[in-house]
Motif scaffolding. Structure first.
Motif, PDB file in Angstrom:
ATOM      1  N   GLN A  44     -13.132 159.382  50.037  1.00  0.00           N
ATOM      2  CA  GLN A  44     -12.985 158.958  48.896  1.00  0.00           C
ATOM      3  C   GLN A  44     -11.671 159.553  48.298  1.00  0.00           C
ATOM      4  OE1 GLN A  44     -16.084 159.758  49.954  1.00  0.00           O
ATOM      5  NE2 GLN A  44     -16.917 157.871  49.220  1.00  0.00           N
ATOM      6  N   PHE A  47      -8.364 158.006  49.463  1.00  0.00           N
ATOM      7  CA  PHE A  47      -8.154 157.037  48.854  1.00  0.00           C
ATOM      8  C   PHE A  47      -7.372 157.424  47.360  1.00  0.00           C
ATOM      9  CE2 PHE A  47     -10.021 154.469  51.838  1.00  0.00           C
ATOM     10  CZ  PHE A  47      -9.843 153.170  51.591  1.00  0.00           C
ATOM     11  N   ARG A 103      -7.521 153.899  55.125  1.00  0.00           N
ATOM     12  CA  ARG A 103      -6.609 153.541  53.689  1.00  0.00           C
ATOM     13  C   ARG A 103      -5.487 152.523  53.922  1.00  0.00           C
ATOM     14  NH1 ARG A 103      -6.499 152.229  48.981  1.00  0.00           N
ATOM     15  NH2 ARG A 103      -5.154 153.388  47.435  1.00  0.00           N
ATOM     16  N   PRO A 780     -15.402 153.872  49.339  1.00  0.00           N
ATOM     17  CA  PRO A 780     -14.113 153.609  48.805  1.00  0.00           C
ATOM     18  C   PRO A 780     -13.891 151.971  48.606  1.00  0.00           C
ATOM     19  CG  PRO A 780     -13.696 154.139  51.049  1.00  0.00           C
ATOM     20  CD  PRO A 780     -15.268 154.361  50.873  1.00  0.00           C
ATOM     21  N   ILE A 782     -11.763 149.541  49.991  1.00  0.00           N
ATOM     22  CA  ILE A 782     -10.898 149.287  50.883  1.00  0.00           C
ATOM     23  C   ILE A 782      -9.997 148.279  50.922  1.00  0.00           C
ATOM     24  CG2 ILE A 782     -10.796 149.012  53.672  1.00  0.00           C
ATOM     25  CD1 ILE A 782     -13.537 149.896  53.808  1.00  0.00           C
TER      26      ILE A 782
END
Length: 796
Positions: A44, A47, A103, A780, A782
């Motif tokens: 997290q 990101f 990411r 997250p 993506i």
């Protein structure tokens, strides 16, 4: 160093990367190590600290720095896999690289110029990572995938070590047999390792990276070209991956062994965090993506690329070169089938239990992935399909599917879930055993917003289908053909319908045979043909137990008389269409809400405003989805080849029909005939003509029902007059003992429309599956805000 410091350092490194216009040398380890060596950032954090705009800026303005970052991150994963990740520091580096790549990859895929980057070789990135000749170098994508698969079987990192080891006797990653390290007992593996939540978390992160690698598919527009294979999946599922078998088995077993209820203690999950669930979700998603394979085009190539077919070959052709599909298709032990079916049924039923006892156990959210997995199992492994149908366990799959269909019918954002549920039932309904199983009494009371009834699973199916048709949203109309095809397929085997279900079937016929509905679209009359076929099958093959249906037919006899006397002159057609303007609903909603609903049920809610949904490609029409088979006297089926002649009871579909339309119940017309039968008005709108109405009205299969009415109506009327009766139980008693032997026309052969694999559904499954994965990965996020091409993202 505190985590706030490490976040700060990481953010500084990101800013340096985005502001450097000069290429940074790959050998400048002091610079590159800032991204993974000294930081402890969660996925997290990564990101949050690496914004999309900055990734795109580096991609456009200093591409060589982005390339080096990717290459160095992969190099670290390769080194971690080589060394076996024995130290805490190495593990941290591997996880940081993993998060960073997760990411960045979507931004590589969204740019067509970058898409080939991972498939190029990087100087010095030889197979051994040394400086040997570049012929030996692997593409970056292959190094990445092989490193991740090694890391997924890394003792003390992702699997339990088998040795009580100190560092010097640690297992060598190259000598371990990963089949001994399968993650969970189940198919082909009997030992259930001790749960270890750290291992679960590490596996989940690595699988997230794998899924991100595979997601290149999201950035290509939908195409029905089946040669469009995903190079990442293709390599991952090839013999190059030495862990293919243990990985396939680990993923399948982790999913099927998962029990969200925990140790049978309700409310247990509120006390203990469940580390298994995120792993199970990730495993299910990776599994269905690796099984994305178009079975309709495969003729099982042999090792040398020729197709099999000589008498010398093994009984089992070698199967596709996708090892995951291959392994799935070869599972054959009864206990393996039992384990898979029980696991899938347990997980699919979980949301139903949850609705009844709110919060008593964790409510899983990955039922759509499970339905895709179940579909793949049945599609690729016919032995599994027959196993499912052999026992009444198939009903443990049916009931949750009917629950989801009923629950999602008003929600525009869940139209994909409606389709897959119906596809699975269509596939099952092509087998006689499914129809037979439906006669089992339905006693479990799942909280569903449908009338209470006493009857069988067949009644439940018909009542839910009626509810979908009469109170679902407009976008479900393309599914009506499929829903009724399923009912036709099972109808010859239904021993006794309840009064509630019988009335629902007649209500559908009444709604579909109004003149405005019949005349308002070129294919609407097909629905009437399907329903008449249902009544004919039940009357011809199951008359004895079906007094409720026969009684309902007698009560609603005017519907059949009106159909037989349907007007075909232009004036009446126009009048019929006028009526449509007053009644915009596709179906009258009367009596769809009769009776009390089951306890605990809530009406199906429409999508919350602002819900995201992904678009789907159109599904093929019912004629492309199915192939007709005739059931012979001895119960065997023979496929009916569509012929140009009028010999088959129903002709083949005419060329003039587009994919979105479907065809059933009458012989074909050539394009020219069809143009003559229906005139197109100046606006290009289709308009019905007398010839067109005549062309199908003359083929309505009403003989059996008319004969039944002719024989029974006078007898029923006589009972009513003689006994001054208005009591239906007396009439039902009479009908139960009545017989029509020798009075009805000779029984027609039973026709089953079996699902057939085709590239249209293969494409549909690909867009649906990736749409689900896109929407489910929010933490997250993506793929959010990247330029996906496989589907559109819409707000409801």
């Amino acid at each position: 160093m505190g985590s706030a410091d490490s976040k700060l350092n990481f953010r500084k490194a990101v800013i340096q990367l985005t502001t450097k216009t000069q290429p940074v040398e790959a050998t400048d380890n002091a610079f590159w190590d800032q991204f993974w060596a000294d930081t402890a950032t969660s996925v997290q954090d990564v990101f949050a600290l690496v914004p999309a705009a900055e990734i795109r800026a580096v991609r456009e303005e200093s591409p060589s720095n982005l390339a080096t970052l990717c290459y160095k991150a992969v190099e670290k994963l390769v080194q971690g896999a080589e060394s076996g990740c024995h130290t805490e520091k190495e593990r941290q580096i591997v996880l940081n690289c993993c998060r960073l790549l997760t990411r960045i990859l979507p931004y590589i895929f969204e740019d067509p110029d970058w898409r080939g980057f991972f498939w190029s070789t990087v100087p010095g990135a030889g197979r051994g990572g040394g400086d040997e000749d570049d012929e030996n170098a692997r593409p970056l994508a292959e190094s990445l995938l092989l490193a991740v698969t090694d890391l997924l079987f890394c003792p003390d990192f992702t699997v339990q070590s088998h040795r009580r080891s100190t560092v010097d006797t640690a297992e060598d990653i190259h000598s371990i047999d990963s089949c001994e390290y399968i993650w969970e007992a189940g198919v082909g593996f009997a030992h259930s390792p001790q749960p270890n939540y750290i291992h679960d978390l590490n596996r989940t992160e690595l699988l997230k990276l794998l899924l991100t690698c595979f997601s290149e598919a999201m950035y290509l527009p939908p195409s029905s070209d089946s040669s469009n294979t995903n190079p990442w999946v293709q390599f991952f599922c090839s013999t190059e991956n030495r862990h293919a078998l243990p990985l396939f088995t680990s993923l399948l077993n982790v999913v099927c062994a998962y029990d969200p209820v925990g140790y049978g203690i309700p409310y247990n999950h509120l006390l203990f965090s469940d580390y298994r669930e995120p792993l199970v979700e990730e495993a299910a998603q990776v599994l269905i993506v690796t099984l994305d394979y178009d079975s309709s085009t495969s003729s099982s190539p042999t090792v040398d690329g020729t197709t099999t077919g000589t008498a010398m070959d093994d009984v089992d052709p070698p199967g596709p070169d996708n090892l995951f599909v291959n392994y799935l298709s070869r599972i054959h032990r009864e206990e393996d089938f039992q384990f898979i079916l029980k696991g899938v049924a347990r997980l699919l039923s979980n949301p139903l239990v949850q609705t009844y006892l709110p919060n008593s156990a964790k409510k899983i959210q990955f039922h759509q992935e499970l339905l895709v997995l179940f579909w793949k199992l049945c599609d690729f492994n016919k032995k599994f399909l027959f196993f499912v149908l052999k026992s009444s366990d198939v009903l443990d799959i049916l009931v949750p599917i009917l629950y989801f269909l009923n629950d999602a019918r008003a929600d525009q954002s869940r139209v994909g879930l409606m389709h897959i549920g119906v596809f699975i039932l269509l596939l099952l309904s092509g087998e006689r055993n499914f129809g037979v199983r439906l006669n089992k009494p339905y006693s479990v009371r799942v909280p569903m917003d449908i009338p209470v009834f006493t009857g069988t699973h067949a009644d439940l199916l018909i009542i839910v289908f009626h509810k979908i048709i009469t109170s679902g949203h407009q976008r479900l109309q393309p599914l009506f053909d499929c829903l009724l095809t399923i009912v036709v397929n099972v109808s010859p085997y239904l021993k006794s319908l309840s009064m509630v279900a019988a009335n629902k079937l007649l209500h559908l016929l009444e709604a579909f045979s109004t003149t405005w509905f019949l005349f308002s679209a070129v294919q609407n009359h097909h629905l009437v043909f399907f329903l008449l076929e249902v009544f004919n099958n039940i009357i011809q093959y199951q008359f004895d137990g079906n007094s409720n249906l026969v009684y309902a037919v007698i009560r609603k006899r005017n519907v059949f008389h009106q159909l037989a006397n349907l007007p075909t002159d232009s004036q009446s057609i126009q009048k019929g269409l006028q009526r449509k303007k007053k009644t915009p609903e596709p179906i009258s909603r009367t009596n769809s809400q009769d009776g009390i609903s089951m306890e605990g049920s809530r009406p199906a809610a429409p999508a919350e405003p602002g819900t995201l949904k992904t678009s789907l490609v159109a599904t093929p029409g019912i004629d492309k989805l199915t192939e007709k088979s005739q059931v012979s006297e001895d119960g065997t089926m023979r496929s009916l080849e569509p012929e140009a002649s009028q010999l088959s009871p129903e002709g083949n579909p005419p060329a003039a029909l587009s994919d979105g339309e479907s065809w059933s119940g009458e012989a074909s017309h050539s394009r020219r005939d069809r143009r003559r039968l229906s005139s197109a008005s100046s606006s290009g709108q289709w308009t019905p003509t007398p010839d067109w109405v005549m062309s199908w009205k003359s083929k309505l299969p009403l003989q059996t029902i008319m004969r039944l009415l002719q024989v029974l109506v006078p007898q029923v009327e006589k009972i009513c007059i003689d006994k001054g009766l208005t009591d239906e139980s007396e009439i039902l008693k009479f009908l139960q003992h009545g017989t029509l032997v020798g009075l009805l026309p000779v029984p027609h052969p039973i026709l089953i429309r079996k699902y057939q694999a085709n590239s249209g559904t293969a494409m549909w499954f690909r867009t649906y599956m990736w749409g689900v994965i896109y929407l489910r990965n929010v933490d997250p996020p993506i793929w959010y805000d990247t330029d996906v091409k496989l589907f559109e993202i819409q707000r409801v």
